[in-house]
Design an enzyme around this catalytic site. Structure first.
Site, mmCIF file in Angstrom:
data_model
loop_
_atom_site.group_PDB
_atom_site.id
_atom_site.type_symbol
_atom_site.label_atom_id
_atom_site.label_comp_id
_atom_site.label_asym_id
_atom_site.label_seq_id
_atom_site.Cartn_x
_atom_site.Cartn_y
_atom_site.Cartn_z
ATOM 1 N N ALA A 12 0.815 -1.224 0.000
ATOM 2 C CA ALA A 12 0.000 0.000 0.000
ATOM 3 C C ALA A 12 0.842 1.266 0.000
ATOM 4 O O ALA A 12 0.300 2.363 -0.118
ATOM 5 C CB ALA A 12 -0.937 -0.007 1.205
ATOM 6 N N GLY A 13 2.141 1.115 0.143
ATOM 7 C CA GLY A 13 3.001 2.301 0.172
ATOM 8 C C GLY A 13 2.882 3.065 -1.134
ATOM 9 O O GLY A 13 2.594 2.486 -2.182
ATOM 10 N N ARG A 17 9.403 7.725 -3.790
ATOM 11 C CA ARG A 17 10.753 7.859 -4.317
ATOM 12 C C ARG A 17 10.884 7.339 -5.751
ATOM 13 O O ARG A 17 11.874 7.591 -6.423
ATOM 14 C CB ARG A 17 11.747 7.134 -3.383
ATOM 15 N N GLU A 157 14.561 1.780 13.860
ATOM 16 C CA GLU A 157 14.629 2.398 12.539
ATOM 17 C C GLU A 157 15.790 3.381 12.508
ATOM 18 O O GLU A 157 16.087 4.021 13.514
ATOM 19 C CB GLU A 157 13.314 3.120 12.217
ATOM 20 N N ASN A 172 17.158 -5.330 9.516
ATOM 21 C CA ASN A 172 15.866 -5.922 9.166
ATOM 22 C C ASN A 172 15.712 -6.012 7.645
ATOM 23 O O ASN A 172 15.681 -4.992 6.966
ATOM 24 C CB ASN A 172 14.754 -5.046 9.766
ATOM 25 N N ARG A 318 6.407 -11.807 -32.087
ATOM 26 C CA ARG A 318 5.472 -11.168 -31.159
ATOM 27 C C ARG A 318 4.513 -12.205 -30.579
ATOM 28 O O ARG A 318 4.489 -13.348 -31.016
ATOM 29 C CB ARG A 318 4.737 -10.051 -31.889
ATOM 30 N N TYR A 351 6.193 -9.641 -43.149
ATOM 31 C CA TYR A 351 5.312 -9.534 -41.988
ATOM 32 C C TYR A 351 4.230 -10.596 -42.105
ATOM 33 O O TYR A 351 3.458 -10.603 -43.083
ATOM 34 C CB TYR A 351 4.654 -8.151 -41.901
ATOM 35 N N ASN A 362 7.284 -21.524 -48.546
ATOM 36 C CA ASN A 362 8.338 -20.518 -48.627
ATOM 37 C C ASN A 362 7.699 -19.149 -48.838
ATOM 38 O O ASN A 362 6.904 -18.965 -49.750
ATOM 39 C CB ASN A 362 9.264 -20.866 -49.804
ATOM 40 N N ALA A 365 10.821 -12.605 -50.039
ATOM 41 C CA ALA A 365 11.235 -11.337 -49.430
ATOM 42 C C ALA A 365 10.154 -10.283 -49.606
ATOM 43 O O ALA A 365 9.570 -10.150 -50.674
ATOM 44 C CB ALA A 365 12.527 -10.854 -50.072
HETATM 45 C C1 UD1 Z 1 11.049 -1.069 6.225
HETATM 46 C C2 UD1 Z 1 11.306 -1.436 7.690
HETATM 47 C C3 UD1 Z 1 12.805 -1.474 7.954
HETATM 48 C C4 UD1 Z 1 13.443 -2.477 7.024
HETATM 49 C C5 UD1 Z 1 13.098 -2.171 5.576
HETATM 50 C C6 UD1 Z 1 13.530 -3.320 4.667
HETATM 51 C C7 UD1 Z 1 9.454 -0.626 9.081
HETATM 52 C C8 UD1 Z 1 8.974 0.462 9.986
HETATM 53 N N1 UD1 Z 1 10.672 -0.456 8.569
HETATM 54 O O1 UD1 Z 1 11.546 0.251 5.960
HETATM 55 O O2 UD1 Z 1 13.067 -1.867 9.307
HETATM 56 O O3 UD1 Z 1 14.850 -2.482 7.223
HETATM 57 O O4 UD1 Z 1 11.683 -2.024 5.393
HETATM 58 O O5 UD1 Z 1 13.303 -3.056 3.324
HETATM 59 O O6 UD1 Z 1 8.720 -1.584 8.864
HETATM 60 N N2 UD1 Z 1 3.630 -0.028 3.345
HETATM 61 C C9 UD1 Z 1 2.254 -0.071 3.401
HETATM 62 N N3 UD1 Z 1 1.597 0.860 4.130
HETATM 63 C C10 UD1 Z 1 2.237 1.825 4.836
HETATM 64 C C11 UD1 Z 1 3.646 1.866 4.779
HETATM 65 C C12 UD1 Z 1 4.315 0.923 4.038
HETATM 66 O O7 UD1 Z 1 1.644 -0.955 2.766
HETATM 67 O O8 UD1 Z 1 1.556 2.617 5.496
HETATM 68 C C13 UD1 Z 1 4.346 -1.050 2.550
HETATM 69 C C14 UD1 Z 1 5.106 -0.484 1.371
HETATM 70 O O9 UD1 Z 1 4.325 -0.593 0.177
HETATM 71 C C15 UD1 Z 1 6.316 -1.399 1.259
HETATM 72 C C16 UD1 Z 1 6.524 -1.906 2.678
HETATM 73 O O10 UD1 Z 1 5.311 -1.660 3.381
HETATM 74 O O11 UD1 Z 1 6.064 -2.507 0.429
HETATM 75 C C17 UD1 Z 1 7.707 -1.236 3.383
HETATM 76 O O12 UD1 Z 1 7.518 0.170 3.429
HETATM 77 P P1 UD1 Z 1 8.710 1.170 3.157
HETATM 78 O O13 UD1 Z 1 8.172 2.553 3.285
HETATM 79 O O14 UD1 Z 1 9.409 0.818 1.911
HETATM 80 O O15 UD1 Z 1 9.629 0.864 4.446
HETATM 81 P P2 UD1 Z 1 11.197 1.088 4.579
HETATM 82 O O16 UD1 Z 1 11.477 2.514 4.871
HETATM 83 O O17 UD1 Z 1 11.863 0.494 3.404
HETATM 84 MG MG MG Z 2 11.197 -0.157 1.462
#
Ligand code: UD1
Ligand code: MG
Length: 442
Positions: A12-13, A17, A157, A172, A318, A351, A362, A365
């Site tokens: 869900a992130g 970046r 963290e 982690n 393709r 083609y 065959n 060309a």
């Molecule tokens: C996280 C870990 C960190 C670890 C690292 C490894 C935590 C707090 N930190 O940091 O310890 O070393 O991963 O890669 O867990 N996501 C959600 N909802 C949210 C936030 C995040 O679904 O509200 C998902 C993101 O899509 C992603 C994953 O959780 O797939 C990790 O989130 P991200 O923000 O990438 O965490 P890191 O900063 O990488």
């Molecule tokens: Mg991450």
């Protein structure tokens, strides 16, 4: 007794970046989305249930998940309030009994079935929380694992860590196993008292430790859990994937003359004694049988190639291209949704789309199938042992019978019966002496 398992995949992130309209976990590596890679590993590891947490309106992710893991359940995290909050969004899945709960991040595409199994083995020894740790060359940005002997006491963290804690190289990897019995009660105890005011999943370690439960960390190879947060890391992951796949291809019995220039997809399958010349690109869905040669600069996707066929140089296959045994597809030939049967030859500048080319036929060309009317696609059916002269246009729908011969430069709009000779061009007229007269006048 077999332990039951549930995997919760966090996707869900926002992936800020990445600077992209595409959700982060949808970015591909080897032609497969990151989330696709993760789901594949979970299926290989034979996890019983999969729950995927997506952001509100993440239709693309939901669709991709449904395509790769039909039985996976989808859970929406309404607001992105951290990794623990995301896991809690899958509450419906967590309340159904599972001995092992595995939390996997959607942005760690190389997570392996072996790593998942190691987490489960550790849970089976009575640990209530197990973290997949790693020792990367550069621990920057990862949560640090704070150990007391075998016991993991906390995960800090980077932004919340002290200078001393930042020196810890064991971090982690983003993989966590929770004993089903205590999982929800630990998750629900997580608060957001940290620099980002987020609910950190990583706090599960400290909470379980304080409750006197067993909290462990296992070490997994750093390459298996690299996290992708930006496009440079995505490119790095693609490079790792390709390097690994090239070595596998050679182990399986393919000759790669310049391995660094050959690009595979996640599902490319190669037979034995396949020769791949430099600068060949495979898209998804390609199967190559034994003794096939793929010559330089060919681009192949969604195609199956039978034994002994020769493809390229500079060929493009393709989706839906099926190349029969010992068939030849030569330079600047494009094939789409077509069955090219055994021993057929299409050697230059052609083609062939939405068609069948019968065995041993065959194609000259510059011959093409005109498969598109501007509105719809139509089929061209060419029988066995047919000969299509150079620069012919076969206007579909049309059938060319077995053994038929199409004179070069023909535009064929009507079916050609078997063994017939078809001319679809203006008759040639020679005016004797006329060229000389013209020169004199000018
Ligand atoms: C996280 C870990 C960190 C670890 C690292 C490894 C935590 C707090 N930190 O940091 O310890 O070393 O991963 O890669 O867990 N996501 C959600 N909802 C949210 C936030 C995040 O679904 O509200 C998902 C993101 O899509 C992603 C994953 O959780 O797939 C990790 O989130 P991200 O923000 O990438 O965490 P890191 O900063 O990488
Ligand atoms: Mg991450």
């Amino acid at each position: 007794m077999m332990r039951t398992s549930l995997a919760v995949v966090l996707a869900a992130g926002e992936g800020k970046r990445m600077k992209s309209n595409l959700p982060k976990v949808m970015h591909p590596i080897g032609g497969l989305s990151m989330i696709g890679h993760v789901l594949k590993a979970l299926q290989t590891a034979k996890v019983d249930r999969i729950a995927v947490v997506v952001g509100p309106g993440d239709d693309k992710v939901a669709k991709a998940v449904a395509a790769h893991a039909r039985t996976a359940t989808m859970h929406v995290q309404a607001e992105r309030r951290g990794t623990a909050d995301a896991v809690r969004a899958a509450r419906d899945a967590l309340t159904k009994k599972a001995d092992d709960v595995l939390v996997i991040f959607g942005d760690t595409p190389f997570v392996s079935a072996a790593a998942i199994s190691s987490l489960r083995e550790k849970l089976a020894t009575g640990a209530s929380v197990v973290v997949g740790g790693m020792r990367p060359d550069n621990p920057h940005g990862y949560g640090r694992l704070i150990m007391q002997g075998d016991q993991l006491t906390a995960i800090r963290e980077e932004r919340d860590a002290s200078a001393a804690e930042r020196k810890i190289g064991f971090v982690n990897g983003g993989l966590m196993g929770l004993a089903g019995e205590t999982a929800l009660s630990i998750l629900d105890a997580i608060e957001n008292k940290n620099d980002q005011k987020e609910f950190y999943l990583t706090d599960a370690a400290e909470i379980a430790h304080r409750r006197g439960l067993k909290v462990a960390a296992i070490e997994i190879p750093a390459d298996d859990v690299i996290g992708i947060n930006d496009r440079a890391q995505l490119a790095g992951a693609e490079r790792m994937f390709q390097m690994k796949r090239r070595v596998e291809a050679m182990k399986e019995g393919a000759t790669l003359i310049a391995p660094d220039t050959v690009f595979f997809a996640h599902d490319t399958t190669l037979g034995q004694d396949v020769v791949i010349e430099p600068n060949v690109v495979f898209g998804p869905g390609v199967t190559v049988a034994d003794n096939v040669t793929i010559r330089a600069f060919s681009h192949i996707e969604g195609a199956s190639i039978s034994p002994g066929a020769i493809i390229g140089p500079f060929a493009r296959l393709r989706p839906g291209a099926k190349i029969g045994e010992n068939a030849h597809i030569g330079n600047f030939v494009e094939i789409k949704a077509a069955d090219v049967e055994e021993g057929a030859k299409i050697n230059h500048l052609a083609y062939i789309g939405d068609a069948r080319v019968g065995a041993k036929s065959n194609i000259g060309a510059g011959a093409i199938t005109c498969n598109y009317s501007g509105v719809s696609k139509y089929k061209t059916d060419i029988g066995r042992n047919a000969f299509i002269g150079s620069n012919s246009a076969l206007v579909a729908p049309v059938r060319i019978g077995d053994g038929a011969y199409v004179a070069s430069g023909s535009v064929i709009t009507e079916d050609v019966p078997s063994d017939a000779l078809a001319f679809g061009r203006a008759r040639q007229v020679n005016k004797l002496g006329r060229a000389a007269d013209k020169r004199k006048k000018e």
